[in-house]
Scaffold this active site. Structure first.
Site, PDB file in Angstrom:
ATOM      1  CB  ILE A 107      -1.155   0.058   1.512  1.00  0.00           C
ATOM      2  CG1 ILE A 107      -1.854  -1.136   1.320  1.00  0.00           C
ATOM      3  CG2 ILE A 107      -2.078   1.309   1.051  1.00  0.00           C
ATOM      4  CD1 ILE A 107      -2.427  -0.504   3.129  1.00  0.00           C
ATOM      5  CB  THR A 156       7.512   2.524  -0.232  1.00  0.00           C
ATOM      6  OG1 THR A 156       6.135   2.204  -1.076  1.00  0.00           O
ATOM      7  CG2 THR A 156       8.436   1.066   0.092  1.00  0.00           C
ATOM      8  CD  GLU A 189      10.657   7.387   9.906  1.00  0.00           C
ATOM      9  OE1 GLU A 189      11.883   8.370  10.094  1.00  0.00           O
ATOM     10  OE2 GLU A 189       9.301   7.214  10.287  1.00  0.00           O
ATOM     11  CB  VAL A 232       1.824   0.104   5.115  1.00  0.00           C
ATOM     12  CG1 VAL A 232       0.491  -0.933   5.346  1.00  0.00           C
ATOM     13  CG2 VAL A 232       2.069   0.617   5.969  1.00  0.00           C
ATOM     14  CG  ASP A 285       4.338  12.758  12.168  1.00  0.00           C
ATOM     15  OD1 ASP A 285       4.577  13.582  11.586  1.00  0.00           O
ATOM     16  OD2 ASP A 285       3.755  11.201  11.227  1.00  0.00           O
TER      17      ASP A 285
HETATM   18  P1  ADP Z   1       4.673   6.033   7.326  1.00  0.00           P
HETATM   19  O1  ADP Z   1       5.426   6.326   8.592  1.00  0.00           O
HETATM   20  O2  ADP Z   1       5.347   4.885   6.623  1.00  0.00           O
HETATM   21  O3  ADP Z   1       4.073   7.524   7.150  1.00  0.00           O
HETATM   22  P2  ADP Z   1       2.077   4.866   8.126  1.00  0.00           P
HETATM   23  O4  ADP Z   1       1.205   3.906   9.268  1.00  0.00           O
HETATM   24  O5  ADP Z   1       1.161   6.498   8.275  1.00  0.00           O
HETATM   25  O6  ADP Z   1       3.844   5.113   8.385  1.00  0.00           O
HETATM   26  O7  ADP Z   1       1.428   4.216   7.155  1.00  0.00           O
HETATM   27  C1  ADP Z   1       2.067   4.698   6.015  1.00  0.00           C
HETATM   28  C2  ADP Z   1       0.423   4.716   4.782  1.00  0.00           C
HETATM   29  O8  ADP Z   1      -0.036   3.225   5.099  1.00  0.00           O
HETATM   30  C3  ADP Z   1      -0.464   5.398   5.595  1.00  0.00           C
HETATM   31  O9  ADP Z   1      -0.992   6.955   4.389  1.00  0.00           O
HETATM   32  C4  ADP Z   1      -2.142   4.783   4.678  1.00  0.00           C
HETATM   33  O10 ADP Z   1      -1.861   5.459   3.625  1.00  0.00           O
HETATM   34  C5  ADP Z   1      -1.062   3.408   4.548  1.00  0.00           C
HETATM   35  N1  ADP Z   1      -2.023   2.425   5.263  1.00  0.00           N
HETATM   36  C6  ADP Z   1      -1.392   2.108   7.035  1.00  0.00           C
HETATM   37  N2  ADP Z   1      -1.749   1.732   8.054  1.00  0.00           N
HETATM   38  C7  ADP Z   1      -2.230   1.522   7.512  1.00  0.00           C
HETATM   39  C8  ADP Z   1      -4.277   0.624   7.595  1.00  0.00           C
HETATM   40  N3  ADP Z   1      -4.303   0.347   9.349  1.00  0.00           N
HETATM   41  N4  ADP Z   1      -4.973   0.722   6.903  1.00  0.00           N
HETATM   42  C9  ADP Z   1      -4.893   0.950   5.940  1.00  0.00           C
HETATM   43  N5  ADP Z   1      -4.128   1.828   5.400  1.00  0.00           N
HETATM   44  C10 ADP Z   1      -2.685   1.901   6.284  1.00  0.00           C
HETATM   45 MN    MN Z   2       2.166   8.342   7.993  1.00  0.00          MN
END
Ligand code: ADP
Ligand code: MN
Length: 516
Positions: free
Chosen positions: A259, A261, A264, A267, A405
């Protein structure tokens, strides 16, 4: 024997020397096999990998398989490939270790040493472990670089009368060839021959040159491949094994793809399977957040975790790999707190090392849009604002957390409401910079909704007070910030003097009440 020349020459020349013919794993055993090879391999490997995890230096990336990542259908092929890669790596490491031992034995205390560098399996071009280790190098002076031998003059001869030497002289020519080795690609190991009075025949020189060129091309190819695989959101072999186990155990049905990259984390989306235990229900769709084990990106996050007393004692004792696991752990704990307070957020399914599985916010593999990407009606925008205000208060008061954040990037719009995600960096309000982080969150939220046309949106200072219950009266940003820092300092001094944190900052608008 001209050991230096030989060491740098083509590795496939002639019958292999002693170190090549020796199998680092010893002679093959002839004992009968009691169960299938595949069983033994996977069992042993999995165990070994788990034990070795911390000390083994793995190459960062291995290309991900094409198409659907890991599914019920291609388990066998994907695992075989992975196991083969791991075996190969293990073998290469053994081989290199053996090579180093041989090298040491042969060289002994001798002033002239030979190098087997070009025979190494984990080739210098592929290995980037040096990145972490070599930081002492002074690039202005390379202590290993010998002075150049005197070049022959352009006119092609030196000396006078019967002492004249032409450029065709064997000795001059040989020296010249040695000097020209310097022009090979810098990564190409030519040994210490350059500084010595070493003569290379044209034939040997040409063979070397040819080899150097092909190595250069090989190196370029390797780098290309590596960059490509990074772009393909590859994860390292150990992570692949972890993910594979999750599918293999039936906990996940299929991992469909990536979904997101980020710097850090990576996903992935997955369809949930069946839980091993009755009491736990795996959501139909899951998000798998893999915290990247490339350490570089995490360095600047130190301040979040170092000063977080919950992790303080552990931080100092940990190696970087463990610290990354702690980020995942932190996200899990924080999500659980939020879940308990009823804040819409992903529900934790399981944490395995640096891999966090949670419920997926979205539907049919399509993740819910971030607030920054969705166009809301005025009414929804206002609704979202009030919801966030309430969530920030809950987060602060009930979860004892500051998101740290918070912005339109980490809020998803799903099912007609806002969902908070990405809380690995969240801290408690009494974190030495907790209030500053809160103020930054407030600024992001305020600005987003003010720009988005929500007339009721508080400004960042009002929002800060509304969330924290503090009553900072400064009417401009600079003074406000100064007061925040002063409060943080009072708290820090308290920690210094009393060895513990204040239980909380005041939550009713009065001056902070300290819990002695
Ligand atoms: P990062 O530290 O890379 O920003 P995030 O936790 O924000 O990590 O996740 C990156 C992206 O992945 C999010 O912006 C979202 O689009 C998607 N994402 C993360 N967790 C979920 C989830 N539980 N359900 C759907 N999308 C998710
Ligand atoms: Mn994020």
């Amino acid at each position: 024997m001209d050991s230096v020349g030989v060491a740098a020459a083509a590795p496939d020349a002639g019958p292999g020397p002693a170190w090549q013919s020796k199998c680092p794993w010893g002679a093959p055993s002839t004992t009968s096999i009691s169960c299938s090879l595949a069983d033994v391999m996977s069992e042993q490997l999995a165990k070994e990998l788990q034990l070795e995890e911390e000390n083994a230096a793995f190459p960062e990336v291995v290309a991900a398989a094409e198409g659907p990542f890991i599914t019920g259908e291609n388990i066998d092929t994907s695992s075989d490939l992975m196991l083969a890669q791991m075996l190969q790596m293990e073998f290469d490491r053994e081989y290199d270790a053996q090579l180093r031992r041989e090298e040491k034995k042969i060289n002994g205390d001798s002033k002239v040493s030979i190098s087997f560098e070009n025979y190494r399996k984990v080739h210098p071009y592929d290995s980037d472990s040096s990145e972490d280790e070599v930081d002492w190098q002074d690039t202005r002076h390379d202590p290993y670089r010998a002075d150049k031998p005197t070049p022959t003059p352009r006119r092609g001869f030196i000396g006078k009368g019967k002492d004249i030497t032409t450029k065709h002289d064997e000795v001059v020519c040989g020296r010249k060839n040695t000097a020209r080795m310097e022009n090979f690609a810098p990564e190409f190991q030519v040994g210490d021959g350059i500084g010595m009075d070493l003569k290379l025949s044209n034939q040997v020189f040409n063979a070397l040159k040819q080899h150097a060129y092909s190595e250069e091309r090989r190196s370029a190819r390797l780098h290309e491949k590596k960059e490509h695989s990074t772009a393909e959101k590859a994860v390292d072999p150990k992570t692949r094994l972890l993910l594979y186990k999750m599918v293999n155990s039936g906990m996940l049905e299929t991992i469909t793809g990536c979904i997101s990259t980020g710097k850090e984390s990576v996903v992935f989306h997955a369809y949930g399977g069946k839980s091993a235990t009755e009491d736990k229900v795996i959501p139909p769709e899951c998000a798998i957040k893999v915290f990247k084990t490339t350490l570089n990106e995490f360095k600047n996050r130190d301040k979040y975790i170092k000063d977080d007393y919950r992790f303080k004692d552990r931080f100092s004792k940990l190696n970087p790999r463990k610290i990354i696991r702690m980020w995942a752990e932190k996200e899990m704990h924080n999500l659980t707190r939020m879940q308990n307070a009823g804040i819409p957020c992903p529900q934790v399914v399981i944490l395995k090392k640096h891999v966090l599985v949670m419920s997926f916010i979205g539907q049919d593999q399509v993740p819910a849009p971030k607030l920054k990407d969705v166009t809301l009606s005025n009414e929804d925008m206002k609704k979202a604002y009030y919801q966030i205000l309430q969530m920030m208060q809950q987060l602060y008061r009930e979860c004892n957390l500051v998101h740290a954040d918070l912005s339109e990037y980490n809020m998803l719009w799903h099912d007609g409401k806002v969902w908070l995600i990405d809380v690995s960096q969240s801290v408690e309000p009494t974190h030495p910079h907790g209030l500053e982080f809160l103020f930054r969150d407030c600024r992001n939220v305020s600005q987003f909704f003010q720009k988005g046309g929500v007339a009721e949106a508080l400004n960042e200072r009002e929002l800060f007070n509304a969330v924290s219950g503090l009553n900072i009266t400064a009417d401009n940003e600079v003074d406000f910030q100064a007061e925040i820092e002063a409060l943080e300092k009072v708290n820090e001094d308290h920690v210094q003097n009393h060895g513990k944190k204040l239980s909380t900052f005041s939550s009713d608008g009065d001056p902070p009440i300290y819990d002695e």
